[in-house]
Design a protein around this motif. Structure first.
Motif, PDB file in Angstrom:
ATOM      1  N   LYS A  39     -50.934 -46.786  17.554  1.00  0.00           N
ATOM      2  CA  LYS A  39     -49.898 -45.778  17.794  1.00  0.00           C
ATOM      3  C   LYS A  39     -50.339 -44.444  17.220  1.00  0.00           C
ATOM      4  CE  LYS A  39     -45.952 -48.844  17.657  1.00  0.00           C
ATOM      5  NZ  LYS A  39     -44.860 -49.336  16.839  1.00  0.00           N
ATOM      6  N   ALA A  74     -46.471 -37.694  30.714  1.00  0.00           N
ATOM      7  CA  ALA A  74     -46.219 -39.057  31.209  1.00  0.00           C
ATOM      8  C   ALA A  74     -45.682 -38.928  32.630  1.00  0.00           C
ATOM      9  CB  ALA A  74     -45.189 -39.752  30.320  1.00  0.00           C
ATOM     10  N   ARG A 116     -42.008 -41.839  22.829  1.00  0.00           N
ATOM     11  CA  ARG A 116     -41.598 -43.041  23.572  1.00  0.00           C
ATOM     12  C   ARG A 116     -41.085 -42.555  24.918  1.00  0.00           C
ATOM     13  NH1 ARG A 116     -37.905 -46.317  19.453  1.00  0.00           N
ATOM     14  NH2 ARG A 116     -36.992 -44.258  19.237  1.00  0.00           N
ATOM     15  N   TRP A 156     -49.770 -44.492  27.627  1.00  0.00           N
ATOM     16  CA  TRP A 156     -48.668 -45.455  27.485  1.00  0.00           C
ATOM     17  C   TRP A 156     -48.973 -46.717  28.284  1.00  0.00           C
ATOM     18  CZ3 TRP A 156     -47.788 -40.177  27.977  1.00  0.00           C
ATOM     19  CH2 TRP A 156     -47.038 -39.564  26.966  1.00  0.00           C
ATOM     20  N   THR A 206     -50.730 -52.733  26.600  1.00  0.00           N
ATOM     21  CA  THR A 206     -51.382 -52.788  25.292  1.00  0.00           C
ATOM     22  C   THR A 206     -51.976 -54.149  24.981  1.00  0.00           C
ATOM     23  OG1 THR A 206     -49.227 -53.263  24.377  1.00  0.00           O
ATOM     24  CG2 THR A 206     -49.965 -50.990  24.289  1.00  0.00           C
ATOM     25  N   SER A 222     -46.734 -49.682  27.054  1.00  0.00           N
ATOM     26  CA  SER A 222     -46.443 -49.489  25.638  1.00  0.00           C
ATOM     27  C   SER A 222     -45.242 -48.567  25.510  1.00  0.00           C
ATOM     28  CB  SER A 222     -47.656 -48.836  24.980  1.00  0.00           C
ATOM     29  OG  SER A 222     -47.293 -48.261  23.763  1.00  0.00           O
ATOM     30  N   GLU A 223     -44.396 -48.850  24.532  1.00  0.00           N
ATOM     31  CA  GLU A 223     -43.246 -47.970  24.340  1.00  0.00           C
ATOM     32  C   GLU A 223     -43.700 -46.634  23.758  1.00  0.00           C
ATOM     33  OE1 GLU A 223     -39.704 -48.559  21.526  1.00  0.00           O
ATOM     34  OE2 GLU A 223     -39.308 -49.807  23.269  1.00  0.00           O
ATOM     35  N   CYS A 224     -44.617 -46.693  22.786  1.00  0.00           N
ATOM     36  CA  CYS A 224     -45.075 -45.476  22.109  1.00  0.00           C
ATOM     37  C   CYS A 224     -46.443 -45.072  22.650  1.00  0.00           C
ATOM     38  CB  CYS A 224     -45.222 -45.722  20.612  1.00  0.00           C
ATOM     39  SG  CYS A 224     -43.690 -46.235  19.849  1.00  0.00           S
ATOM     40  N   LEU A 225     -46.718 -43.791  22.554  1.00  0.00           N
ATOM     41  CA  LEU A 225     -48.047 -43.305  22.921  1.00  0.00           C
ATOM     42  C   LEU A 225     -49.076 -43.923  21.973  1.00  0.00           C
ATOM     43  CD1 LEU A 225     -49.657 -41.341  24.717  1.00  0.00           C
ATOM     44  CD2 LEU A 225     -49.289 -39.596  22.980  1.00  0.00           C
ATOM     45  N   LYS A 226     -50.173 -44.413  22.554  1.00  0.00           N
ATOM     46  CA  LYS A 226     -51.248 -44.994  21.740  1.00  0.00           C
ATOM     47  C   LYS A 226     -52.545 -44.251  22.028  1.00  0.00           C
ATOM     48  CE  LYS A 226     -49.842 -49.540  20.652  1.00  0.00           C
ATOM     49  NZ  LYS A 226     -50.321 -50.880  20.435  1.00  0.00           N
TER      50      LYS A 226
END
Length: 238
Positions: free
Chosen positions: A10, A21, A62, A131, A134, A142-146
């Motif tokens: 994350k 996004a 997110r 996103w 994962t 993914s919910e959060c940016l990674k």
């Protein structure tokens, strides 16, 4: 093509403030991009945009949840590179014109285009974010940016790895996850997202083999002078 960040970590919220996004009507992120002008996002040409349903979210951490920092836009126009080839994925680059101008602040910033165009040397360390899925088996974004850390791979070696499947041209860069022990790190950001090398915008996530497959590099559209000229020309004439 499989282009998801697998085994990334994350990011600190809003540490990639130029990240866009691109979401479908179910709010699933299917491509990434970078804000290059207040009304323009640069992404990959193979991202199929449905202008009546899809939306572009800036300032997100997110992406599927409403956050006060977010700015949400519709796509007013899609400008694929005129020589984009869906079969070979050469010239995989596209501009999206947003239906309004972004308000720049600490959560939403422009990503400067490169102003020097020397090739990116093998072993250069780069970063990619997205996103995308994962874990190999989970189809869930993914919910959060990674983000993931990658290193550039020699183009000839990369071309050999792809064999007859894809020609790796000079318009492309190849990169693989730095962590040899966990091949899951050897994966890529969402299609269309930016590849950042030594602090410079150098590539656009284009395609890859099976996600996180050991030793198969991901492939990126290389931001060469011809593309940067095309970007400037397209923006100024539209």
């Amino acid at each position: 093509g499989c282009t998801d960040i697998i085994g990334g970590h994350k990011v600190r919220p809003h540490s990639w403030p130029y990240m866009a996004a691109i979401q479908d009507k179910h709010l699933d992120v299917f491509c990434g991009g970078a804000l290059v002008e207040k009304q323009w996002v640069l992404t990959a040409a193979h991202c199929e945009i449905n202008q009546s349903e899809d939306r572009v979210v800036l300032g997100a951490h997110r992406a599927s949840i409403a956050e006060k920092e977010q700015q949400i836009f519709k796509v007013m126009g899609c400008f694929q590179h005129r020589r984009f080839n869906l079969h070979t994925l050469d010239n995989d680059i596209m501009l999206l014109k947003l239906n309004d101008t972004a308000k720049l602040n600490k959560y939403v910033k422009l990503l400067p285009l490169p102003d020097s165009f020397e090739d990116v040397e093998p072993h250069t360390v780069c970063k990619v974010a997205g996103w995308g899925r994962t874990a190999k088996s989970s189809g869930k974004p993914s919910e959060c940016l990674k983000e993931a850390t990658l290193k550039i791979v020699d183009r000839k070696c990369c071309d050999k790895k792809y064999g007859n499947v894809h020609r790796i041209t000079n318009n492309m860069l190849c990169a693989i996850g730095k962590n040899k022990i966990h091949p899951s790190d050897a994966s890529l950001g969402d299609s269309g997202g930016p590849l950042i090398c030594a602090g410079q915008y150098r590539g656009i996530v284009s395609f890859g083999e099976e996600c996180g497959k050991r030793d198969i590099p991901g492939v990126y559209t290389r931001l060469m002078k011809q593309y940067v000229d095309w970007i400037k020309e397209t923006i100024s004439s539209n």
